[in-house]
Write a protein that holds these residues in place. Structure first.
Motif, PDB file in Angstrom:
ATOM      1  N   SER A   7     -25.873  24.861 -24.947  1.00 46.07           N
ATOM      2  CA  SER A   7     -25.469  24.382 -25.138  1.00 46.07           C
ATOM      3  C   SER A   7     -23.388  24.467 -24.960  1.00 46.07           C
ATOM      4  CB  SER A   7     -25.881  22.815 -25.029  1.00 46.07           C
ATOM      5  OG  SER A   7     -26.048  22.843 -26.345  1.00 46.07           O
ATOM      6  N   VAL A   8     -23.368  24.906 -26.739  1.00 51.79           N
ATOM      7  CA  VAL A   8     -21.874  24.855 -26.623  1.00 51.79           C
ATOM      8  C   VAL A   8     -21.521  26.105 -26.286  1.00 51.79           C
ATOM      9  CG1 VAL A   8     -22.464  23.446 -28.708  1.00 51.79           C
ATOM     10  CG2 VAL A   8     -22.967  26.295 -28.918  1.00 51.79           C
ATOM     11  N   ILE A   9     -22.198  27.038 -25.196  1.00 50.40           N
ATOM     12  CA  ILE A   9     -21.281  28.030 -24.462  1.00 50.40           C
ATOM     13  C   ILE A   9     -20.408  27.847 -23.347  1.00 50.40           C
ATOM     14  CG2 ILE A   9     -22.030  30.196 -24.035  1.00 50.40           C
ATOM     15  CD1 ILE A   9     -23.042  30.668 -26.563  1.00 50.40           C
ATOM     16  N   LYS A  10     -19.004  27.960 -23.432  1.00 53.15           N
ATOM     17  CA  LYS A  10     -18.500  27.870 -22.692  1.00 53.15           C
ATOM     18  C   LYS A  10     -18.083  29.479 -21.928  1.00 53.15           C
ATOM     19  CE  LYS A  10     -15.134  24.437 -21.015  1.00 53.15           C
ATOM     20  NZ  LYS A  10     -14.570  25.860 -20.147  1.00 53.15           N
ATOM     21  N   THR A  11     -18.930  29.788 -20.784  1.00 52.77           N
ATOM     22  CA  THR A  11     -18.424  30.590 -19.822  1.00 52.77           C
ATOM     23  C   THR A  11     -17.345  30.069 -18.852  1.00 52.77           C
ATOM     24  OG1 THR A  11     -19.977  30.836 -19.440  1.00 52.77           O
ATOM     25  CG2 THR A  11     -18.940  32.290 -21.108  1.00 52.77           C
TER      26      THR A  11
END
Lengths: 174, 174
Positions: A122-126
């Motif tokens: 959930s904290v991966i931003k791609t």
């Protein structure tokens, strides 16, 4: 700046399904095909919860075959996008060095800078996320792309592709 | 929903500095203090690039002492924030299982779901990031908080705290 794609390992780059069916055949003598397990949940893929036992065994993740078309697709996508390999490996600590070695073997052009082993994603931003699990895609911060697998057959809430050729074709217009 | 904090390991939760100075003393008989190395770059912390040799040795990361105040601070912060441990571990593959075991020992309440081992941290999106390296903080997607270390003495472009008590006090008003 290039757009970013988070690419999952198990069930996307790594053909965990084929590997588990093959190990089950070797252990039991029973040949299950991909068709036999279609629609099952991962936990029910093999009898007696055997799937989750197999993935906890030493060597399981090191010996998984690469998904057909994955190497060529990542090479092609890398021309126009920045690829991050994002694997929810933390649940199985023994898999950490095995997954690292596996990536070095099959995807040697992927830098260590672009590899992420995590728990939830959930904290991966791609800009894009390619994954076979709805739990990772439903709340992802970029555009979700589901890679078809036996266990997600009935899930159609995301853009969905059945193989790497279809994924590559999609990105040609992005 | 609770706000999220990404917390670095080396130099923040794990006192890598103290561990390296201690190993150097054991190997060379030369006692360097924290004061002696203040302002040096990490690569120059010990003579002959020894620091980067030490961190590549088996066991280095498993045996690092925990940073003073870190256990209490994470316990306190966990009451109001969701903590993710985010370590740039991928450069040193041998460190992956060691760091996982280390976290299980000192921070057993941190779930595997909230642990991330990565290369660069640019695709990590949390509300806050606590780190000792400007390279991780300069482009981070949340509020950057620098944890003071010998190698970042001259860097003051981020909110900066010298110990865990100061970090905890800051978050009391967030």
């Amino acid at each position: 700046m290039q757009k970013t794609i988070a690419v999952d390992m198990d069930g996307v780059l790594a053909d965990v399904e084929a590997h588990a069916l093959n190990l089950y055949y070797k252990q039991s003598g029973i040949l299950l095909t991909k068709k036999d397990i279609e629609g099952r949940k991962e936990a029910e893929m093999l009898p007696d919860g055997l799937f989750y036992k197999l993935v906890r065994e030493k060597g399981f993740f090191r010996e998984v075959p690469v998904m057909p078309g994955a190497i060529e697709a990542i090479k092609k996508l890398s021309e126009n996008f920045t690829i991050y390999i994002v694997s929810a490996a933390m649940e199985f600590p023994q898999s950490l060095p095995e997954k690292r070695e596996w990536l070095a073997e099959y995807f040697p052009d992927i830098s260590w800078r672009n590899i992420i082993f995590c728990g939830d994603k959930s904290v991966i931003k791609t800009d894009y996320m390619i994954d076979d699990h709805a739990k990772n895609l439903d709340f992802c911060q970029g555009k979700a792309i589901m890679f078809a697998a036996f266990h997600n057959q009935s899930q159609n809430q995301h853009l969905k592709f059945g193989n790497w050729d279809a994924v590559t074709a999609f990105f040609e217009n992005e």
